[in-house]
Scaffold this motif. Structure first.
Motif, PDB file in Angstrom:
ATOM      1  N   GLN A   1     -86.182  50.350  21.307  1.00 23.17           N
ATOM      2  CA  GLN A   1     -87.434  50.378  20.569  1.00 23.17           C
ATOM      3  C   GLN A   1     -88.562  49.718  21.365  1.00 23.17           C
ATOM      4  O   GLN A   1     -89.717  50.134  21.290  1.00 23.17           O
ATOM      5  CB  GLN A   1     -87.273  49.683  19.214  1.00 23.17           C
ATOM      6  N   THR A   2     -88.217  48.698  22.131  1.00 25.32           N
ATOM      7  CA  THR A   2     -89.222  48.038  22.978  1.00 25.32           C
ATOM      8  C   THR A   2     -89.836  49.023  23.953  1.00 25.32           C
ATOM      9  O   THR A   2     -91.062  49.073  24.130  1.00 25.32           O
ATOM     10  CB  THR A   2     -88.588  46.868  23.747  1.00 25.32           C
ATOM     11  N   PHE A   3     -89.003  49.841  24.590  1.00 24.57           N
ATOM     12  CA  PHE A   3     -89.511  50.844  25.528  1.00 24.57           C
ATOM     13  C   PHE A   3     -90.297  51.930  24.796  1.00 24.57           C
ATOM     14  O   PHE A   3     -91.329  52.394  25.295  1.00 24.57           O
ATOM     15  CB  PHE A   3     -88.347  51.467  26.303  1.00 24.57           C
TER      16      PHE A   3
ATOM     17  N   LEU B   1     -94.260  52.908  25.424  1.00 26.51           N
ATOM     18  CA  LEU B   1     -94.714  54.248  25.771  1.00 26.51           C
ATOM     19  C   LEU B   1     -95.788  54.721  24.797  1.00 26.51           C
ATOM     20  O   LEU B   1     -96.781  55.330  25.204  1.00 26.51           O
ATOM     21  CB  LEU B   1     -93.533  55.218  25.772  1.00 26.51           C
ATOM     22  N   ASP B   2     -95.614  54.435  23.516  1.00 30.48           N
ATOM     23  CA  ASP B   2     -96.638  54.803  22.531  1.00 30.48           C
ATOM     24  C   ASP B   2     -97.964  54.115  22.836  1.00 30.48           C
ATOM     25  O   ASP B   2     -99.034  54.741  22.749  1.00 30.48           O
ATOM     26  CB  ASP B   2     -96.175  54.422  21.114  1.00 30.48           C
TER      27      ASP B   2
ATOM     28  N   ARG C   1     -99.606  55.821  25.818  1.00 27.19           N
ATOM     29  CA  ARG C   1    -100.180  57.120  25.451  1.00 27.19           C
ATOM     30  C   ARG C   1    -101.490  56.956  24.692  1.00 27.19           C
ATOM     31  O   ARG C   1    -102.435  57.732  24.874  1.00 27.19           O
ATOM     32  CB  ARG C   1     -99.164  57.909  24.620  1.00 27.19           C
ATOM     33  N   GLN C   2    -101.554  55.951  23.837  1.00 27.42           N
ATOM     34  CA  GLN C   2    -102.796  55.696  23.108  1.00 27.42           C
ATOM     35  C   GLN C   2    -103.917  55.293  24.055  1.00 27.42           C
ATOM     36  O   GLN C   2    -105.070  55.724  23.898  1.00 27.42           O
ATOM     37  CB  GLN C   2    -102.562  54.605  22.059  1.00 27.42           C
ATOM     38  N   ILE C   3    -103.585  54.455  25.057  1.00 20.49           N
ATOM     39  CA  ILE C   3    -104.589  54.053  26.041  1.00 20.49           C
ATOM     40  C   ILE C   3    -105.080  55.253  26.828  1.00 20.49           C
ATOM     41  O   ILE C   3    -106.291  55.439  27.014  1.00 20.49           O
ATOM     42  CB  ILE C   3    -104.009  52.982  26.980  1.00 20.49           C
ATOM     43  N   LEU C   4    -104.150  56.093  27.281  1.00 20.52           N
ATOM     44  CA  LEU C   4    -104.526  57.260  28.066  1.00 20.52           C
ATOM     45  C   LEU C   4    -105.342  58.244  27.241  1.00 20.52           C
ATOM     46  O   LEU C   4    -106.294  58.861  27.737  1.00 20.52           O
ATOM     47  CB  LEU C   4    -103.275  57.942  28.627  1.00 20.52           C
ATOM     48  N   ALA C   5    -104.973  58.401  25.966  1.00 22.56           N
ATOM     49  CA  ALA C   5    -105.735  59.305  25.088  1.00 22.56           C
ATOM     50  C   ALA C   5    -107.172  58.808  24.916  1.00 22.56           C
ATOM     51  O   ALA C   5    -108.111  59.605  24.809  1.00 22.56           O
ATOM     52  CB  ALA C   5    -105.047  59.425  23.733  1.00 22.56           C
ATOM     53  N   GLY C   6    -107.361  57.490  24.913  1.00 25.63           N
ATOM     54  CA  GLY C   6    -108.697  56.935  24.764  1.00 25.63           C
ATOM     55  C   GLY C   6    -109.571  57.130  25.968  1.00 25.63           C
ATOM     56  O   GLY C   6    -110.804  57.036  25.896  1.00 25.63           O
ATOM     57  N   ARG C   7    -108.959  57.438  27.112  1.00 22.61           N
ATOM     58  CA  ARG C   7    -109.751  57.644  28.326  1.00 22.61           C
ATOM     59  C   ARG C   7    -110.296  59.068  28.422  1.00 22.61           C
ATOM     60  O   ARG C   7    -111.131  59.359  29.256  1.00 22.61           O
ATOM     61  CB  ARG C   7    -108.895  57.373  29.560  1.00 22.61           C
TER      62      ARG C   7
END
Length: 258
Positions: A241-243, A247-248, A251-257
């Motif tokens: 779950q940590t991994f 990853l989630d 993905r949120q950071i990349l989506a914000g870019r």
């Protein structure tokens, strides 16, 4: 390198300057990546390595190419080694630099697909040697301890419902049947000879971490047929779950870019 790029993400997220698709080339370096494409391993015997990664571990061939030679290929791969040889006033061949520019040696490659990554097998051979057959031009490294700086390894996931100890036993048996004597997994207890290693109980095949931040992680270290360092892991809760959470967040950071 990939880990270093990932580490840039928090600072970029705090800067408030996400990269939009129109200005990708001026974005932070981490925003210009889309992940790891492949890992490469230089092998001594291409056919043997290919058999291991496809027939034993079940990878799928993507493509094979080779007979690469000429100055553009040579200097793209080996310019830093040529510079080092010049600075040390030694023949480049004495430090493992093949003559791709003159064509005395050639480079062959094969790409093998797994679910989430590609492995590239590379072999540098003499020009007169058929592709795929026989030994490489350079001698294999004498010391393969993973403690040496610059050492790398390839890590494979074991599925959650697979008995890890049984997998390792079966892997060793299958490789022994094929004459791949380099494929030997370490044990979790002291063994001083190969006979002692083989005689160790199956319960010593795998180290299972059940506390701390790595709780749920199981692993073994194993040499591949070329002497390359391999790792096999099983990642169960809670570290799984940590991994997944990490990853989630990425993905949120990349989506914000954008």
């Amino acid at each position: 390198m990939a880990a270093g790029m990932v580490a840039l993400a928090p600072a970029e997220a705090q800067s408030g300057s996400p990269a939009r698709s129109g200005d990708r080339n001026s974005a932070p370096l981490g925003s210009r990546l889309q992940g790891v494409q492949h890992f490469g391993v230089t092998v001594q015997n291409m056919d043997r390595a290919f058999e291991f990664y496809t027939e034993v571990l079940g990878g799928t061939e993507i493509l094979r190419d080779g007979d690469f030679k000429g100055e553009p290929v040579h200097y793209t791969i080996l310019a830093d080694q040529e510079i080092d040889a010049h600075a040390r006033k030694v023949d480049p061949r004495t430090i493992g630099v093949p003559d791709l520019k003159g064509g005395s040696q050639r480079l062959d490659v094969r790409f093998v697909q797994f679910e989430n990554v590609v492995i590239e097998l590379l072999q540098y051979r003499d020009a007169g040697q058929p592709m795929g057959n026989g030994d490489s031009w350079a001698e294999p490294r004498a010391h393969m301890s993973p403690a040496y700086p610059r050492s790398m390894h390839i890590c494979f996931y074991i599925r959650d419902d697979v008995n890890f100890d049984t997998f390792i036993t079966d892997l060793e048996a299958e490789c022994a049947r094929r004459g791949m004597t380099q494929v030997r997994a370490n044990r979790t207890i002291a063994v001083r000879t190969e006979d002692e290693r083989r005689a160790a109980p199956a319960s010593t095949n795998t180290i299972k971490i059940r506390e701390g931040a790595s709780n749920g992680w199981s692993l073994i270290y194993c040499k591949g047929p070329e002497g390359e360092q391999l790792e096999f892991v099983q990642v169960l809760a809670p570290v799984k779950q940590t991994f997944a959470d990490a990853l989630d967040r990425r993905r949120q950071i990349l989506a914000g870019r954008g």
